[in-house]
Design an enzyme around this catalytic site. Structure first.
Site, PDB file in Angstrom:
ATOM      1  N   GLU A  89      -8.632   0.822  -3.428  1.00  0.00           N
ATOM      2  CA  GLU A  89      -9.355   0.752  -2.156  1.00  0.00           C
ATOM      3  C   GLU A  89     -10.207   2.016  -2.004  1.00  0.00           C
ATOM      4  OE1 GLU A  89      -6.704  -0.166   1.136  1.00  0.00           O
ATOM      5  OE2 GLU A  89      -8.103   0.869   2.466  1.00  0.00           O
ATOM      6  N   ASN A 117       0.855  -1.192   0.000  1.00  0.00           N
ATOM      7  CA  ASN A 117       0.000   0.000   0.000  1.00  0.00           C
ATOM      8  C   ASN A 117       0.895   1.248   0.000  1.00  0.00           C
ATOM      9  OD1 ASN A 117      -1.425   2.232   1.104  1.00  0.00           O
ATOM     10  ND2 ASN A 117      -3.057   0.868   1.747  1.00  0.00           N
ATOM     11  N   ARG A 164       3.883  18.726   2.058  1.00  0.00           N
ATOM     12  CA  ARG A 164       4.558  19.905   1.548  1.00  0.00           C
ATOM     13  C   ARG A 164       3.863  20.528   0.336  1.00  0.00           C
ATOM     14  NH1 ARG A 164       9.809  21.646   2.317  1.00  0.00           N
ATOM     15  NH2 ARG A 164      10.112  21.749   4.551  1.00  0.00           N
ATOM     16  N   ARG A 208      -6.929  12.838   1.278  1.00  0.00           N
ATOM     17  CA  ARG A 208      -5.847  13.280   2.172  1.00  0.00           C
ATOM     18  C   ARG A 208      -4.487  12.718   1.776  1.00  0.00           C
ATOM     19  NH1 ARG A 208      -7.381   9.961   7.619  1.00  0.00           N
ATOM     20  NH2 ARG A 208      -9.356  10.978   7.254  1.00  0.00           N
ATOM     21  N   HIS A 209      -4.465  11.584   1.077  1.00  0.00           N
ATOM     22  CA  HIS A 209      -3.172  11.096   0.586  1.00  0.00           C
ATOM     23  C   HIS A 209      -3.240  10.831  -0.926  1.00  0.00           C
ATOM     24  CE1 HIS A 209      -5.156   7.366   1.783  1.00  0.00           C
ATOM     25  NE2 HIS A 209      -4.857   7.506   3.052  1.00  0.00           N
ATOM     26  N   HIS A 263      -3.638  -4.713   7.724  1.00  0.00           N
ATOM     27  CA  HIS A 263      -3.747  -3.545   8.605  1.00  0.00           C
ATOM     28  C   HIS A 263      -2.844  -3.718   9.820  1.00  0.00           C
ATOM     29  CE1 HIS A 263      -5.184   0.146  10.364  1.00  0.00           C
ATOM     30  NE2 HIS A 263      -5.803   0.379   9.210  1.00  0.00           N
ATOM     31  N   GLY A 264      -1.897  -2.802   9.925  1.00  0.00           N
ATOM     32  CA  GLY A 264      -1.028  -2.767  11.101  1.00  0.00           C
ATOM     33  C   GLY A 264       0.030  -3.854  11.132  1.00  0.00           C
ATOM     34  N   THR A 286      -8.276   3.353   8.586  1.00  0.00           N
ATOM     35  CA  THR A 286      -9.515   2.568   8.529  1.00  0.00           C
ATOM     36  C   THR A 286      -9.648   1.778   9.828  1.00  0.00           C
ATOM     37  OG1 THR A 286      -9.042   2.380   6.188  1.00  0.00           O
ATOM     38  CG2 THR A 286     -10.864   1.058   7.029  1.00  0.00           C
ATOM     39  N   ARG A 290      -9.308   8.223  -0.657  1.00  0.00           N
ATOM     40  CA  ARG A 290     -10.284   8.610   0.374  1.00  0.00           C
ATOM     41  C   ARG A 290     -11.153   9.745  -0.143  1.00  0.00           C
ATOM     42  NH1 ARG A 290      -8.859   6.557   5.821  1.00  0.00           N
ATOM     43  NH2 ARG A 290     -10.627   7.809   6.465  1.00  0.00           N
ATOM     44  N   HIS A 341      -5.528   3.756  -1.651  1.00  0.00           N
ATOM     45  CA  HIS A 341      -6.838   4.098  -1.095  1.00  0.00           C
ATOM     46  C   HIS A 341      -7.166   5.540  -1.452  1.00  0.00           C
ATOM     47  CE1 HIS A 341      -9.426   4.303   2.889  1.00  0.00           C
ATOM     48  NE2 HIS A 341     -10.111   4.637   1.809  1.00  0.00           N
ATOM     49  N   ASP A 399      -0.112   4.491   0.020  1.00  0.00           N
ATOM     50  CA  ASP A 399      -0.790   5.719   0.468  1.00  0.00           C
ATOM     51  C   ASP A 399       0.151   6.686   1.180  1.00  0.00           C
ATOM     52  OD1 ASP A 399      -3.083   4.443  -0.341  1.00  0.00           O
ATOM     53  OD2 ASP A 399      -3.909   4.167   1.659  1.00  0.00           O
ATOM     54  N   HIS A 400       1.030   6.139   2.007  1.00  0.00           N
ATOM     55  CA  HIS A 400       1.807   7.024   2.880  1.00  0.00           C
ATOM     56  C   HIS A 400       2.959   7.720   2.176  1.00  0.00           C
ATOM     57  CE1 HIS A 400      -0.899   6.322   6.007  1.00  0.00           C
ATOM     58  NE2 HIS A 400      -0.810   5.019   5.799  1.00  0.00           N
ATOM     59  N   GLU A 459     -11.055  -9.328   2.913  1.00  0.00           N
ATOM     60  CA  GLU A 459      -9.788  -8.976   3.548  1.00  0.00           C
ATOM     61  C   GLU A 459     -10.070  -8.832   5.038  1.00  0.00           C
ATOM     62  OE1 GLU A 459      -7.122  -6.305   1.618  1.00  0.00           O
ATOM     63  OE2 GLU A 459      -6.311  -5.595   3.528  1.00  0.00           O
TER      64      GLU A 459
HETATM   65  N1  PXP Z   1      -5.755  -3.213   3.933  1.00  0.00           N
HETATM   66  C1  PXP Z   1      -6.706  -2.266   4.026  1.00  0.00           C
HETATM   67  C2  PXP Z   1      -8.069  -2.590   3.527  1.00  0.00           C
HETATM   68  C3  PXP Z   1      -6.407  -0.989   4.544  1.00  0.00           C
HETATM   69  O1  PXP Z   1      -7.374  -0.045   4.651  1.00  0.00           O
HETATM   70  C4  PXP Z   1      -5.094  -0.702   4.936  1.00  0.00           C
HETATM   71  C5  PXP Z   1      -4.737   0.663   5.430  1.00  0.00           C
HETATM   72  O2  PXP Z   1      -4.915   1.602   4.446  1.00  0.00           O
HETATM   73  C6  PXP Z   1      -4.132  -1.717   4.808  1.00  0.00           C
HETATM   74  C7  PXP Z   1      -4.494  -2.972   4.334  1.00  0.00           C
HETATM   75  C8  PXP Z   1      -2.700  -1.496   5.170  1.00  0.00           C
HETATM   76  O3  PXP Z   1      -2.579  -1.171   6.508  1.00  0.00           O
HETATM   77  P1  PXP Z   1      -1.202  -0.619   7.039  1.00  0.00           P
HETATM   78  O4  PXP Z   1      -0.932   0.656   6.332  1.00  0.00           O
HETATM   79  O5  PXP Z   1      -1.437  -0.452   8.502  1.00  0.00           O
HETATM   80  O6  PXP Z   1      -0.167  -1.681   6.729  1.00  0.00           O
END
Ligand code: PXP
Length: 254
Positions: free
Chosen positions: A75, A12, A23, A54-55, A199-200, A106, A50, A48, A14-15, A156
């Site tokens: 996503e 993922n 910036r 935001r990202h 997630h996490g 999420t 959103r 994702h 996104d970050h 998922e």
């Molecule tokens: N899967 C889904 C559906 C998510 O929403 C996210 C977070 O955006 C992730 C996986 C990845 O989670 P993490 O960024 O905590 O690894």
């Protein structure tokens, strides 16, 4: 128990966009990170979009779809706007997630059981456009059964609660949550759903999730992107891959 072979790793990005947007500049570019992840052995890329952008932004989704050689997992929340964008983009997969404006990430699974008629039509429209539709849900039986009812191909499983408990050292509760995720994976598989999880997840907590036999794909973002700052994308991915494969190998089967 059936073991379903090599686990796929979805990354993922996104970050990367979070850092870029901090910036208001054009870098770092999520597509470049995604291409590096692809070159480093990722099996897919998740982004994702959103509601508040935001990202990831709309232009990132277009660039990822055009630039990637591996599948894009789009996503989004199950809104009319996102359906329109998904139908235009035609990604390989769409993962539907709950979205609250005020949340940092999420936080829970989607309430599929409480929204069956609407989600049945929503999933049908995506399926007709050729997308594999995945529902981001908790391990509760009613939610998993509802995912099968509405015609989703994939669930998922939300590993965020397990990850939080593990990080807080609440081992007994983390073990109970892991057991519930394991039961959920078996139930989902028995309902004909492909099982993913995410997630996490981090180096420290990934192994027990990777060892759940029915899980076929993990989606990991925040930790991997953070780790890549220190060691680079290739090394971060290869260490995660090593831990996933080791957890999956015959010696580690329960
Ligand atoms: N899967 C889904 C559906 C998510 O929403 C996210 C977070 O955006 C992730 C996986 C990845 O989670 P993490 O960024 O905590 O690894």
């Amino acid at each position: 128990m059936t073991y379903l072979g090599r686990l796929r790793l979805g990354v993922n990005v996104d970050h990367v966009a979070t850092v870029r947007n901090a910036r208001g500049s054009a870098w770092p570019d999520p597509l470049r990170a995604a291409l590096l992840a692809e070159a480093s052995g990722a099996d897919g890329i998740t982004a994702h979009l959103r509601e508040d952008r935001r990202h990831i932004r709309d232009a990132d989704i277009v660039a990822l779809k055009a630039g990637l050689g591996i599948p894009l997992n789009f996503e989004c929340g199950a809104t009319d706007e996102m359906l329109r964008i998904a139908l235009q983009t035609r990604p390989h997969a769409v993962c539907l997630v709950p979205e609250k404006r005020e949340e940092r990430t999420t936080e829970g699974g989607l309430d599929v059981a409480g929204d069956i008629p609407r989600l049945t039509d929503y999933v049908a429209a995506l399926r007709e456009a050729g997308a594999r539709v995945s529902m981001f849900v908790g391990h509760q039986a009613a939610q998993l059964e509802a995912c099968a009812t509405i015609g989703a191909a994939v669930v998922e499983l939300h590993t965020g609660h397990y990850s939080d408990l593990h990080a807080e050292g609440r081992e007994a509760e983390a073990a109970a949550e892991l057991a519930a995720l394991t039961r959920g994976a078996a139930l989902a598989h028995s309902l004909g759903l492909e099982v993913h999880a995410g997630h996490g997840l981090t180096y420290d907590n990934v192994a027990p999730i990777a060892a759940i036999p029915q899980v076929m794909e993990l989606n990991i973002g925040h930790f991997l992107i953070g780790e890549a700052i220190y060691v680079g994308m290739e090394q971060a991915l290869s260490e995660m891959r090593r831990r996933m494969d080791q957890a999956r190998s015959s010696e580690n089967r329960p």
